[in-house]
Design an enzyme around this catalytic site. Structure first.
Site, PDB file in Angstrom:
ATOM      1  N   SER A 163      20.936  31.637  -0.907  1.00 40.77           N
ATOM      2  CA  SER A 163      22.307  31.832  -1.376  1.00 40.77           C
ATOM      3  C   SER A 163      22.795  33.248  -1.045  1.00 40.77           C
ATOM      4  CB  SER A 163      22.386  31.533  -2.877  1.00 40.77           C
ATOM      5  OG  SER A 163      23.712  31.521  -3.335  1.00 40.77           O
TER       6      SER A 163
ATOM      7  N   ASP B 215      25.803  20.645   0.124  1.00 40.96           N
ATOM      8  CA  ASP B 215      25.842  21.960  -0.512  1.00 40.96           C
ATOM      9  C   ASP B 215      27.192  22.646  -0.275  1.00 40.96           C
ATOM     10  OD1 ASP B 215      25.390  24.489  -1.501  1.00 40.96           O
ATOM     11  OD2 ASP B 215      23.554  24.837  -0.361  1.00 40.96           O
TER      12      ASP B 215
END
Length: 672
Positions: free
Chosen positions: A444, A496
């Site tokens: 991330s 995602d």
């Protein structure tokens, strides 16, 4: 949409947002009215206690007040159900009904006060059932009044005054006018105050923090300035987009993905990099410390960590561990996740501020690598770093063309770079194992920082590799992204959200929401009800076609970024859908891409629905252009979770038949 205007100002809800809260209050009010009526009819003529003479009149008036409220609520709910999102004409009487409903709060307040006084002073000797019922009625009155105040605070729009609305309207039409500048300044100050209120525990007195709040406020201002969207409109638009995307997905197959696969990358290389990714993902997971460890091991995590939390801190050199709370628990979870020994950790930093994120340096003897692992988002400071998403120049000697990157993540990477180089951390590591290679990894936010850090260090360490798991989509400009393909591998799982999240994609999503909402011919409450049913129980997305006419469906298949004037087909009652965002908006600047070569892990088949679904995955090389649209799905958040990415990577490397995708497979939505 548009926002409701009552009491001389605009509010952050529309006239069709009153269906569900109104229906809930109506249901509770009816139950309350039935209870009071039953009490009155049961005990009529039997109120022979100290304050019994007051009760019949009190109950009769309360019954009348509740009946009036029920009647007005019924009309509000009915009228709010009329029309569509962009055709509020049938709901034009909602403001008048709200004024009527507001006037009923005064007698309700007076009667709540009188009831409270009676319960406290004059209820002695009365039947317990009577006293308890009156007490419940008084409490219910105060609860409804309290929730009304809370709702007013939630839906209050600081920019809703007529003067501000005029400024904002002028800003959407003339970006260079003084009114436009003043409108954007007012909106930016409001957003900055909101951000500071939400992040009240984050220090605001440093230069970086003040700059971060200002930059983020300007981004939010640019995104919302030229629209009249309320949260309910956004929810309805996302619901419609999800069903439309699922319908298209049923008609597609893996060839749509395979057409973007770079021809120079082979299946053998994919197999190798998947194995490496599964190995280095454990280092990225370990960087999150004990919170993710306990989340991933809910039954045994606390027991595994509890008896080692204190001893781990004492066995690690004090000078090599920096910042943070519960350091012993963090370090124990890192040992458990990576399988390393105490001596394998060179430096661990839990220091966390805006633009300064935790990381650690460890020796991986299995792969003969010095590993730098950067933590992803786990705090408000990290979230503010994520949201500082404007573009900033990243100078790289051997890159020609526009070298731009995510501003906040550049700052975070520079912080780690200074620590590694200026503080001699890498020199310390390579003095122990000079023959090892350098590997940088993260998930991330950590993946974005790791990628930019790898670009900064590549000249000094030509053999370095970077494994970026679920990196932010708006990270690197095209020249930088192409340059990074030599040494960076990005891994993206399913739908995602984060790898698809960029300023340009957000601008595109806003236009898609505006378009699909404007073209829907169903009331908002029906869209949301059907959407909730679809998300929880599944169903056939073909029913989506009922929401749009044939001509509207054809327009939805046209390129989303085409230079077509959407204004020509909008409702005459709605005038806030812009042709395009302003050219000066950050959402219209150069597109930023994912770093490096991209391994896309897609869902090959699934069983069940909602939280009880089970999926099997396959992997293939993919081009960054495939992630140019945000996909709406319940899995857009869960597919980003690091523990799930780690599990899927381990499963792929252990179950060879499911590793590689091929275009001969059926559509991803096919049952297993």
């Amino acid at each position: 949409m548009p926002g409701l205007v009552v009491f001389g100002r605009r509010w952050s809800l529309a006239s069709d947002d009153l269906v569900f809260p109104g229906a809930l209050e109506l249901f509770l009010r009816i139950l309350w009215w039935i209870g009071i009526l039953a009490l009155y009819l049961t005990h009529r003529g039997q109120f022979d206690c100290k304050g019994g003479g007051f009760l019949p009149s009190y109950l009769v008036v309360l019954i009348v007040i509740l009946a009036a409220i029920i009647l007005v609520l019924s009309v509000i709910v009915y009228v709010s159900m009329q029309g569509t999102i962009t055709k509020p004409g049938p709901r034009r009487h909602i403001p008048i009904l709200i004024y009527v409903r507001t006037t009923l709060y005064l007698p309700e307040l007076v009667w709540a006060i009188l009831g409270a006084v009676w319960v406290n002073d004059k209820s002695q000797g009365c039947a317990p059932s009577v006293v308890n019922t009156i007490t419940i009625a008084v409490i219910a009155s105060w609860v409804f009044l309290l929730f009304t105040v809370v709702a007013v605070l939630i839906f209050f729009d600081p920019l809703g005054r007529p003067k501000h609305l005029n400024y904002l309207g002028g800003a959407a039409r003339d970006l260079e006018s003084s009114d436009s500048v003043q409108a954007k300044s007012i909106a930016a100050r409001v957003w900055e105050c909101r951000l500071k209120l939400m992040c009240c525990c984050v220090p605001k007195d440093t230069k970086d923090n003040r700059a971060a709040f200002t930059d983020i406020a300007e981004l939010f201002t640019a995104f919302f300035l030229d629209t009249d969207l309320v949260p309910g409109d956004i929810a309805a638009g996302l619901t419609l987009l999800h069903q439309e995307q699922d319908k298209r997905e049923q008609c597609s197959d893996l060839e749509e993905v395979a057409c973007t696969v770079p021809q120079s990358q082979t299946a053998e290389e994919l197999d190798i990099e998947l194995e490496n990714s599964a190995h280095y993902m454990q280092f990225a997971v370990a960087a999150y410390g004990w919170p993710l460890y306990i989340f991933s091991h809910p039954l045994t995590g606390i027991c595994r960590l509890s008896h080692n939390c204190m001893c781990c801190r004492s066995q690690f050199p004090e000078q090599d561990i920096v910042g943070g709370d519960h350091v012993g628990c963090h370090f124990t979870s890192m040992l458990q996740t990576t399988g390393l020994q105490y001596r394998d950790f060179i430096h661990v930093s839990f220091h966390n501020k805006i633009y300064e994120i935790p990381f650690y340096v460890a020796l991986d003897h299995k792969k003969e690598a010095v590993v730098v692992a950067v933590r992803g988002t786990l705090s408000l400071e990290d979230a503010l770093t994520d949201l500082s998403a404007d573009r900033e120049t990243l100078n790289v000697d051997c890159v020609t063309g526009e070298s731009l990157a995510h501003k906040g993540i550049i700052q975070a990477a520079r912080y780690i770079y200074k620590k590694l180089i200026d503080d001699g951390i890498l020199n310390q590591a390579f003095s122990v194992v000079p023959e090892y290679k350098l590997v940088i990894t993260g998930h991330s936010l950590g993946a974005g920082a790791a990628s930019i850090l790898a670009i900064m260090l590549h000249k000094s360490f030509p053999e370095l590799r970077c494994y970026a798991f679920s990196p932010p989509g708006g990270l690197l400009s095209k020249p930088l992204a192409d340059y990074s393909k030599e040494f960076i591998i990005s891994v993206v799982l399913g739908k995602d959200l984060i790898p698809r999240l960029s300023l340009c994609n957000m601008g595109d999503l806003k236009r898609r929401i505006l378009r699909i909402v404007a073209q829907s011919n169903r009331p908002k409450y029906q869209i949301l009800l059907r959407g909730c049913w679809y998300e929880i129980f599944g169903g056939d997305p073909d029913s989506f076609s009922n929401d749009l006419g044939n001509s509207q469906q054809r327009r939805l298949t046209e390129p989303l970024l085409a230079e077509q004037n959407l204004m020509g087909h909008r409702s005459s009652s709605y005038s806030s859908i812009p042709d395009e965002s302003p050219t000066s908006s950050p959402f219209q600047g150069p597109q930023l891409f994912l770093p490096g070569k991209i391994i896309y892990i897609m869902e090959k088949c699934s069983t069940g629905s909602f939280c009880f679904s089970e999926a099997k995955y396959c992997a293939l090389w993919c081009d960054a252009s495939f992630f140019s649209n945000i996909l709406i799905s319940p899995k857009m958040i869960t597919d980003h979770m690091p523990d799930l990415v780690f599990k899927v990577l381990k499963d792929l490397t252990q179950e060879a038949p499911y590793i590689l995708c091929s275009t001969s497979h059926a559509a991803p939505s096919e049952a297993c």
